[in-house]
Design an enzyme around this catalytic site. Sequence first.
Site, mmCIF file in Angstrom:
data_model
loop_
_atom_site.group_PDB
_atom_site.id
_atom_site.type_symbol
_atom_site.label_atom_id
_atom_site.label_comp_id
_atom_site.label_asym_id
_atom_site.label_seq_id
_atom_site.Cartn_x
_atom_site.Cartn_y
_atom_site.Cartn_z
ATOM 1 N N PRO A 134 36.220 44.557 44.854
ATOM 2 C CA PRO A 134 37.104 43.433 43.621
ATOM 3 C C PRO A 134 35.500 42.648 42.593
ATOM 4 C CG PRO A 134 36.790 42.260 45.611
ATOM 5 C CD PRO A 134 35.603 44.201 46.537
ATOM 6 N N CYS A 135 34.650 43.322 42.291
ATOM 7 C CA CYS A 135 34.116 43.123 41.028
ATOM 8 C C CYS A 135 34.482 42.327 40.159
ATOM 9 C CB CYS A 135 32.906 43.821 40.127
ATOM 10 S SG CYS A 135 34.023 45.474 39.172
ATOM 11 N N HIS A 136 35.673 42.317 39.834
ATOM 12 C CA HIS A 136 36.490 41.120 38.632
ATOM 13 C C HIS A 136 36.470 40.167 39.275
ATOM 14 C CE1 HIS A 136 39.527 43.005 41.972
ATOM 15 N NE2 HIS A 136 40.850 42.009 41.536
#
Length: 168
Positions: A134-136
């Site tokens: 989950p780089c977001h």
Amino acid sequence: MPISWSVLPSPVGDLLLISQDAALTGLFFSPHKASHKHWDEVRASGVENPQEPVIAATRTQLTEYFAGDRTTFDLPLQPAGTGFQVRVWERLRLIGYARTASYGDIAAQLGLVPGASRAVGLANGANPISIIVPCHRVIGANGSLTGYGGGLERKRYLLDLEQGSALF
């Protein structure tokens, strides 16, 4: 093992899912800052196979995620990157659903020197398995949305989805 791939329509656009050796190796948006290279290479060298077990499981879990019915992913992952990048991506997976962390937070959690947030940002931007890694969920130190390979509109949508306020 050959590369398998499938395209999954989603609320944030088409997603290219890539697996090899019984693990998910890529999840890219279309368009994405680096995705055209991946889309072209995979389609030329891989086999479209939405029934391949890892691809099928990824499709199911992403569909549940976008429906608001899944908060964690249980998939075998094999992202290709440097040792440092892999360490950052592993740490990203520890950021809980509907939570965020800054680049500096990630650097500190990895025991890096002050100022290493830029290196964390570069590793974050190279993440080959969007959403699931989950780089977001990584934001600026001041809480602002900062760069996202899939575009800030997608980042906002994913964060809103996890907060229960995304509009389809």
